[in-house]
Write an enzyme that holds these catalytic residues in place. Structure first.
Site, PDB file in Angstrom:
ATOM      1  N   ARG A 241       0.840  -1.204   0.000  1.00  0.00           N
ATOM      2  CA  ARG A 241       0.000   0.000   0.000  1.00  0.00           C
ATOM      3  C   ARG A 241       0.876   1.256   0.000  1.00  0.00           C
ATOM      4  O   ARG A 241       0.599   2.215  -0.723  1.00  0.00           O
ATOM      5  CB  ARG A 241      -0.933  -0.018   1.227  1.00  0.00           C
ATOM      6  CG  ARG A 241      -2.093  -1.002   1.070  1.00  0.00           C
ATOM      7  CD  ARG A 241      -3.095  -0.894   2.208  1.00  0.00           C
ATOM      8  NE  ARG A 241      -2.635  -1.548   3.420  1.00  0.00           N
ATOM      9  CZ  ARG A 241      -3.018  -2.757   3.829  1.00  0.00           C
ATOM     10  NH1 ARG A 241      -3.883  -3.452   3.118  1.00  0.00           N
ATOM     11  NH2 ARG A 241      -2.556  -3.267   4.954  1.00  0.00           N
TER      12      ARG A 241
ATOM     13  N   CYS B 174      -3.171 -14.183  -3.938  1.00  0.00           N
ATOM     14  CA  CYS B 174      -2.813 -14.708  -2.613  1.00  0.00           C
ATOM     15  C   CYS B 174      -3.106 -16.204  -2.550  1.00  0.00           C
ATOM     16  O   CYS B 174      -3.217 -16.784  -1.478  1.00  0.00           O
ATOM     17  CB  CYS B 174      -3.556 -13.954  -1.510  1.00  0.00           C
ATOM     18  SG  CYS B 174      -5.341 -14.081  -1.626  1.00  0.00           S
TER      19      CYS B 174
END
Ligand code: SAH
Length: 397
Positions: free
Chosen positions: A210, A341
């Protein structure tokens, strides 16, 4: 002490310190759920101490490869102490971090995240379930936190024959038990609810990505940002902090999107800069392409499409599809932050899938960075299955 004996030739994996013993490798021996067993090779030689799980295909998870080690409360205290000490050395720049990351921290099936003064744990295998009290005591002692919430409601517990449970494991009697905690990540304030959020409340593994996204949004001057699978808007706040003028957060969870909008206000951004869309990402990408819209940056952080290698083929199609659409929706020169993921899709397969998506979209891109989970989600060299999150930062040509 109960003994589990392996079939001839099945010692190899434990000798390489891989902590799992599959049901098919066992010649003899059984025990109760979570009970400690001594795992032996065909000749009676010691291989590991482990936790037996009668319902799971992963029948034993190793606690230790040291014959002299005793699996008792002090064993858990020492493993937890080691895990917490590693995080201190890693100097994670946040008050929210993963303290225990299962196998990588020598505690198979245990996940513990820390949000300010509140710990949130998942007990996902029979072994840690059995030692829950000792683990809870050790966590409080090692961290100084007084609040520990349990979120053992993940579906993987079914594979262990364990029912879902959640609630406070420890808290001071004077504590009202509020489950919402405000954390500070890269200077951004985020509300995390350990009872209501996904998993333990927040996706801490994306912390560094992020920040990197925020920096690249600024560096490339991205104005319009699409955050696909936004959850509570972590990447959206990162984009706004990086100077984006408008961010569209898309998720299929209305409560997560409500939090995303709260986070925009909490961090002092104008509500007009953000739109929360409760919709399917794939359908939204298609609609926006049809409408002739374009974005300067796109994040795709979908849920696990392939929990195991067996699902890899169907997952590959799903990843390819959203990435193809993202390539089309990006303006020339635009930035794509794309993730998987799924344990069943490794980094090289993911790269191939994204390359195929670019080909199908008729565009090429510069692969500027490879992304992975933040270091408080460590992998050990002996347990490659631990490497689950991979991402690519691509600049469309
Ligand atoms: N990037 C987020 C984490 C994303 S987790 C962060 O930094 O915090 C994946 C999210 O995908 C979840 O919030 C889930 O609600 C959402 N999701 C799952 N399937 C979806 C779909 N088909 N369309 C839109 N969102 C979906």
């Amino acid at each position: 002490m109960k003994v589990v004996k392996l079939r001839p030739g099945k010692e190899r994996s434990l000798l390489k310190r891989h902590p799992w013993v599959f049901e098919g490798s066992i010649a003899s021996g059984r025990a109760d759920a979570g009970e400690t067993v001594r795992v032996e090779g065909g000749e009676g030689q010691f291989l590991a101490w482990g936790a037996y799980s009668p319902a799971s295909l992963i029948r034993v998870r190793a606690w230790s490869f040291d014959a002299a080690e005793r699996i008792d409360a002090s064993f858990f205290a020492s493993r937890i102490h080691r895990a917490v000490a590693l995080r201190k050395r890693l100097a994670i720049a946040s008050d929210a971090l993963r303290l225990v990351h299962g196998e990588a921290d020598g505690l198979p099936g245990l996940i513990v995240d820390c949000y300010g003064d509140t710990l949130c744990a998942q007990f996902l295998a029979a072994g840690v379930e059995r030692w829950k009290t000792a683990i809870a005591d050790a966590l409080l002692a090692a961290t100084g936190c007084a609040r520990l919430y349990e979120r053992s409601d993940a579906s993987v517990r079914e594979l262990e024959g364990l029912a879902p449970v959640s609630g406070w494991l420890r808290k001071p009697s004077s504590d009202g038990g509020a489950t919402a905690v405000t954390i500070c990540e890269h200077g951004w304030r985020l509300a995390v609810d350990v009872a209501e959020g996904h998993k333990t409340g927040y996706y801490l593994d994306q912390r560094d990505n992020r920040l990197r996204f925020s920096q690249l949004v600024r560096q490339f001057g991205c104005r319009r940002v699409f955050n696909g699978y936004s959850y509570t808007g972590g990447f959206s706040i990162a984009a706004l902090a990086g100077g984006a003028e408008h961010v569209l957060s898309v998720d299929s969870s209305a409560p997560a999107l409500a939090r995303a909008s709260e986070h925009v206000a909490l961090n002092g951004f104008d509500a007009a800069c953000h739109e929360a869309l409760d919709a399917d990402v794939n359908a939204s990408l298609r609609r926006l392409i049809d409408e002739g819209t374009a974005f300067d940056a796109i994040v795709l952080d979908p849920p696990k499409f392939a929990p195991t290698a067996a699902h890899a083929e169907r997952a590959a199609r799903a990843y390819k599809d959203i990435n193809r659409l993202a390539f089309k929706l990006l303006a020339p020169g635009g930035l794509l932050f794309t993730f998987s993921c799924s344990g069943g899709v490794d980094a090289s397969l993911f790269h191939k899938i994204v390359a195929g998506a670019g080909l199908d979209a008729g565009v090429d891109g510069y692969l500027i960075e490879r992304l992975e989970a933040a270091p408080d989600h460590p992998t050990t060299v002996t347990f490659p299955e631990g490497e689950y999150l991979k991402g690519l930062a691509i600049l469309k040509q």
